[in-house]
Design a protein around this motif. Sequence first.
Motif, short mmCIF file in Angstrom:
data_model
loop_
_atom_site.label_atom_id
_atom_site.label_comp_id
_atom_site.label_asym_id
_atom_site.label_seq_id
_atom_site.Cartn_x
_atom_site.Cartn_y
_atom_site.Cartn_z
N HIS A 110 0.82 -1.22 0.00
CA HIS A 110 0.00 0.00 0.00
C HIS A 110 0.85 1.27 0.00
N LEU A 111 2.11 1.12 0.42
CA LEU A 111 2.93 2.32 0.61
C LEU A 111 3.22 3.04 -0.71
N GLU A 112 3.11 2.29 -1.82
CA GLU A 112 3.39 2.89 -3.13
C GLU A 112 2.14 3.48 -3.78
N LEU A 113 1.00 3.33 -3.15
CA LEU A 113 -0.26 3.74 -3.81
C LEU A 113 -0.36 5.26 -3.95
N PRO A 114 -1.04 5.72 -5.01
CA PRO A 114 -1.34 7.16 -5.09
C PRO A 114 -2.18 7.57 -3.87
N GLU A 115 -2.10 8.85 -3.51
CA GLU A 115 -2.67 9.30 -2.24
C GLU A 115 -4.15 8.93 -2.06
N ALA A 116 -4.94 9.12 -3.14
CA ALA A 116 -6.38 8.87 -2.99
C ALA A 116 -6.66 7.40 -2.71
N GLU A 117 -5.90 6.52 -3.36
CA GLU A 117 -6.11 5.08 -3.13
C GLU A 117 -5.63 4.67 -1.74
N TYR A 118 -4.52 5.27 -1.33
CA TYR A 118 -4.00 4.98 0.01
C TYR A 118 -5.02 5.42 1.07
N GLU A 119 -5.59 6.61 0.84
CA GLU A 119 -6.60 7.12 1.79
C GLU A 119 -7.80 6.16 1.84
N HIS A 120 -8.17 5.64 0.69
CA HIS A 120 -9.30 4.72 0.64
C HIS A 120 -9.04 3.48 1.52
N VAL A 121 -7.82 2.96 1.42
CA VAL A 121 -7.45 1.79 2.24
C VAL A 121 -7.54 2.15 3.73
N ARG A 122 -7.03 3.33 4.08
CA ARG A 122 -6.92 3.70 5.50
C ARG A 122 -8.26 4.05 6.14
N LEU A 123 -9.28 4.29 5.29
CA LEU A 123 -10.59 4.68 5.84
C LEU A 123 -11.38 3.50 6.37
N GLY A 124 -11.08 2.30 5.91
CA GLY A 124 -11.81 1.12 6.37
C GLY A 124 -11.42 0.77 7.80
N GLN A 125 -12.01 -0.31 8.31
CA GLN A 125 -11.76 -0.68 9.71
C GLN A 125 -10.50 -1.53 9.87
N GLY A 126 -9.81 -1.82 8.77
CA GLY A 126 -8.52 -2.51 8.89
C GLY A 126 -8.65 -4.01 8.85
N ARG A 127 -7.59 -4.68 9.25
CA ARG A 127 -7.54 -6.15 9.13
C ARG A 127 -7.39 -6.79 10.51
N PRO A 128 -7.73 -8.08 10.63
CA PRO A 128 -7.73 -8.72 11.94
C PRO A 128 -6.34 -8.80 12.56
N LEU A 129 -6.31 -8.61 13.85
CA LEU A 129 -5.11 -8.85 14.63
C LEU A 129 -4.86 -10.35 14.68
N TYR A 130 -3.59 -10.74 14.93
CA TYR A 130 -3.36 -12.14 15.25
C TYR A 130 -4.20 -12.47 16.50
N GLY A 131 -4.95 -13.57 16.44
CA GLY A 131 -5.80 -13.94 17.57
C GLY A 131 -7.27 -13.79 17.25
N ILE A 132 -7.56 -13.10 16.13
CA ILE A 132 -8.95 -12.88 15.73
C ILE A 132 -9.14 -13.39 14.30
N GLU A 133 -10.23 -14.13 14.09
CA GLU A 133 -10.60 -14.54 12.72
C GLU A 133 -11.95 -13.95 12.38
#
Length: 538
Positions: A344-367
């Motif tokens: 994701h670090l290489e993404l254009p700003e708008a796409e990067y922002e789109h990724v960061r707006l969601g709730q993210g991905r599970p921590l280890y320990g959660i499925e």
Amino acid sequence: MQSSMMSMPLTISSLIEHAARYHGETEVISVETDGTVATSNWSRIESDARKLSAVLSSLHVSSDACCATVAWNNKRHLQIYFGVAAGGRVCHTINPRLFPEQIEYIVNHAADEVVFFDKTFTPLVRALKDKLQTVKHYIFMGESDDEVKTAIPEVLFYDELLASASDDYIWPALDENTPSSLCYTSGTTGHPKGVLYTHRTTVLHSIGGNQPDGLAISAKDTVLPVVPMFHVNAWGVPYIAAAVGCRMVLPGPGLDGDSLVRLIDGYGVSLALGVPTIWIGLLAALEKTGSKVPSLKRTVVGGSALPTSMLQDFRDNYQVDSIHAWGMTETSPLGTINQPLFKHLELPEAEYEHVRLGQGRPLYGIELRLVDDDGVQVAEDGESHGRLQTRGLWVVSQYYKASESALSEDGWFDTGDVATIDNDGYLIIRDRSKDMIKSGGEWISSVELENIAMSHPSIAQAAAIAAAHKQWDERPVMIVVRHENAELREDELLQFFDNKIASWQKPDAVIFVDALPLGGTGKVLKTRLREQYGRHLL
Ligand code: AMP
């Protein structure tokens, strides 16, 4: 085969003992209920926690009793977290914003033997006291106080009790599956339901939740948990803080923007955690005061969705990274956290922002998984909606004193959220299943409408609800709060939705209000709005 390894139980005492031994001098700053600031440190928090365990034993509180707190985020509350649990008892944090009848219900349901309370809540405790059937001791969290004594004659004073106790008390050796804390969910229907955490789940949550791609709190941080200690253990931050020995600032009762700016600037806070409504207040205060909060690097935002405008305001005007997290009382609460992947670090700003707006991905320990209404698994392609289910190392299996399991037949907990998950595991919460709007058989996400409305510069807060409709069954209606002095008409806001969403998903009406009704945990009370405005289109 016998292993070669030690077997040490995962206990809460091990967290605070670590903090005292290796970070003893590190400050814990506490805003007291009267507004004064007290400075303690991990060493003193631990010795006071030990004294408290001794006090509870000498007061003949049962060795596994539930002990309730009705309190702000402050140092005594922190001592109670550790002293109650390390002594083998259960720290039952009560949300004082619940209706008094709900508090009465949960104290009786938990069979609390002790109620610890801050001065603010003296009237509440006094009003409820005669209905609380199991409470043996009311302990005021402070020095002796005549006003409190008059209101509650049998009251004991925390500071006096601790002053006469010794800190050489030795905590009992506990099995890691011993219950340690209890939180009730503030459901909008029915009685609140209790989730009883254990030492083991709490320690695993502290380790799993604080990975570099989790909360990532370190000993170099000064952490401000604005999220209340009465809401899912302040997201586990007190335990994590002890495990890493960070500096902590406990904000007490003043959670308004101005007070928070003073604390952040005054103590060099690097990380603050709370719900979006808190950050709305903080951002407004920053604009007013002109402070740039140079020490603040990160905010963790959860409890409800992070609005785009908030992420942008923090990033562009204050160089603060907003980290979006999802969880619930039933998941201790950390479930997912939004940290980017290498790609994701290489993404254009708008796409990067789109990724960061969601709730993210599970921590280890959660499925996580998505299922449809028939329980059939739904594709994780970022587009298919499904009911979000979870299982993991710190997830509920049965509500406190419930007779049935809270899980599906194959062992998953249904969160009540409707979500999508993409093929990297990134979660987007689309709605609470009961908040979705069904128009002519098609679903409209209230969250999506709210995000669009919130991105309008004149809008401070927005909620979309389903209003009954003759032809379509339900249609969306927006209830919004304008920024101070902003002028915005209904037709202008409706036009703002053009090209941002399918035309049939546009709201039918906009209602301007001065404030949205908030529930006990700072979330918008949609049930109240539906009662009030649900017939607006008929
Ligand atoms: P509670 O148990 O009171 O913490 O509420 C949990 C619920 O809050 C979840 O099931 C979600 O519906 C909602 N929630 C928590 N975090 C988020 C988030 N980041 N975005 C949207 N909804 C959230």
